[in-house]
Design a protein around this motif. Structure first.
Motif, mmCIF file in Angstrom:
data_model
loop_
_atom_site.group_PDB
_atom_site.id
_atom_site.type_symbol
_atom_site.label_atom_id
_atom_site.label_comp_id
_atom_site.label_asym_id
_atom_site.label_seq_id
_atom_site.Cartn_x
_atom_site.Cartn_y
_atom_site.Cartn_z
ATOM 1 N N LYS A 7 0.828 -1.213 0.000
ATOM 2 C CA LYS A 7 0.000 0.000 0.000
ATOM 3 C C LYS A 7 0.863 1.263 0.000
ATOM 4 O O LYS A 7 0.433 2.315 -0.465
ATOM 5 C CB LYS A 7 -0.948 -0.008 1.190
ATOM 6 N N ASP A 8 2.103 1.185 0.491
ATOM 7 C CA ASP A 8 3.002 2.337 0.498
ATOM 8 C C ASP A 8 3.546 2.647 -0.896
ATOM 9 O O ASP A 8 4.034 3.745 -1.133
ATOM 10 C CB ASP A 8 4.191 2.094 1.433
ATOM 11 N N PHE A 9 3.483 1.669 -1.797
ATOM 12 C CA PHE A 9 4.077 1.819 -3.118
ATOM 13 C C PHE A 9 3.061 2.096 -4.210
ATOM 14 O O PHE A 9 3.417 2.211 -5.366
ATOM 15 C CB PHE A 9 4.857 0.555 -3.500
ATOM 16 N N SER A 10 1.795 2.167 -3.862
ATOM 17 C CA SER A 10 0.804 2.337 -4.918
ATOM 18 C C SER A 10 -0.215 3.416 -4.558
ATOM 19 O O SER A 10 -0.402 3.755 -3.394
ATOM 20 C CB SER A 10 0.089 1.009 -5.189
ATOM 21 N N TYR A 11 -0.848 3.948 -5.588
ATOM 22 C CA TYR A 11 -1.903 4.939 -5.420
ATOM 23 C C TYR A 11 -2.740 4.943 -6.692
ATOM 24 O O TYR A 11 -2.407 4.249 -7.664
ATOM 25 C CB TYR A 11 -1.337 6.326 -5.116
ATOM 26 N N GLU A 12 -3.792 5.695 -6.705
ATOM 27 C CA GLU A 12 -4.647 5.802 -7.888
ATOM 28 C C GLU A 12 -4.649 7.226 -8.408
ATOM 29 O O GLU A 12 -4.636 8.177 -7.641
ATOM 30 C CB GLU A 12 -6.088 5.397 -7.553
ATOM 31 N N LEU A 13 -4.685 7.340 -9.732
ATOM 32 C CA LEU A 13 -4.853 8.637 -10.378
ATOM 33 C C LEU A 13 -6.309 9.063 -10.222
ATOM 34 O O LEU A 13 -7.173 8.238 -9.914
ATOM 35 C CB LEU A 13 -4.485 8.529 -11.862
ATOM 36 N N PRO A 14 -6.594 10.350 -10.427
ATOM 37 C CA PRO A 14 -7.986 10.819 -10.294
ATOM 38 C C PRO A 14 -8.985 10.032 -11.141
ATOM 39 O O PRO A 14 -10.144 9.891 -10.770
ATOM 40 C CB PRO A 14 -7.913 12.280 -10.729
ATOM 41 N N ASP A 15 -8.528 9.483 -12.273
ATOM 42 C CA ASP A 15 -9.449 8.718 -13.127
ATOM 43 C C ASP A 15 -9.584 7.259 -12.698
ATOM 44 O O ASP A 15 -10.225 6.456 -13.356
ATOM 45 C CB ASP A 15 -9.030 8.803 -14.590
ATOM 46 N N GLY A 16 -8.935 6.888 -11.560
ATOM 47 C CA GLY A 16 -9.033 5.525 -11.040
ATOM 48 C C GLY A 16 -7.960 4.578 -11.534
ATOM 49 O O GLY A 16 -7.934 3.412 -11.146
ATOM 50 N N THR A 17 -7.049 5.056 -12.371
ATOM 51 C CA THR A 17 -5.973 4.219 -12.879
ATOM 52 C C THR A 17 -4.996 3.889 -11.753
ATOM 53 O O THR A 17 -4.484 4.789 -11.099
ATOM 54 C CB THR A 17 -5.200 4.934 -14.011
ATOM 55 N N PRO A 18 -4.720 2.592 -11.521
ATOM 56 C CA PRO A 18 -3.759 2.242 -10.470
ATOM 57 C C PRO A 18 -2.326 2.531 -10.918
ATOM 58 O O PRO A 18 -1.977 2.322 -12.079
ATOM 59 C CB PRO A 18 -3.976 0.747 -10.265
ATOM 60 N N VAL A 19 -1.515 3.037 -10.008
ATOM 61 C CA VAL A 19 -0.121 3.368 -10.284
ATOM 62 C C VAL A 19 0.739 2.750 -9.192
ATOM 63 O O VAL A 19 0.389 2.787 -8.019
ATOM 64 C CB VAL A 19 0.090 4.903 -10.294
#
Length: 78
Positions: A9-21
């Motif tokens: 969870k520390d290495f990932s996030y979502e863009l405003p459009d919901g795309t996982p990064v």
């Protein structure tokens, strides 16, 4: 591997459009046969400068005795 899974969870996030990064980094340690000679050192520095020209926008730091921010000045001191 379990440690990485726990920290995912520390290495990932979502863009405003919901795309996982996922944020990843790579550290490489290279050893060169007779890398201590002046000729080899110059070739290694030339190679690194070419690599920096190509990928410098994506590089953050330089580890040479200690971690340093990678700048044209720090590269010039190699």
């Amino acid at each position: 591997m379990k440690n990485l899974e726990n920290r995912a969870k520390d290495f990932s996030y979502e863009l405003p459009d919901g795309t996982p990064v996922v944020k990843l980094g790579v550290i490489a340690t290279l050893y060169f046969k007779e890398g201590y000679t002046a000729g080899k050192k110059l070739k290694i520095i030339d190679c690194f400068r070419k690599f920096n020209d190509e990928f410098g926008a994506h590089l953050n730091g330089l580890l040479q005795d200690s971690y340093k921010k990678l700048t044209s000045e720090s590269l010039g001191k190699l």
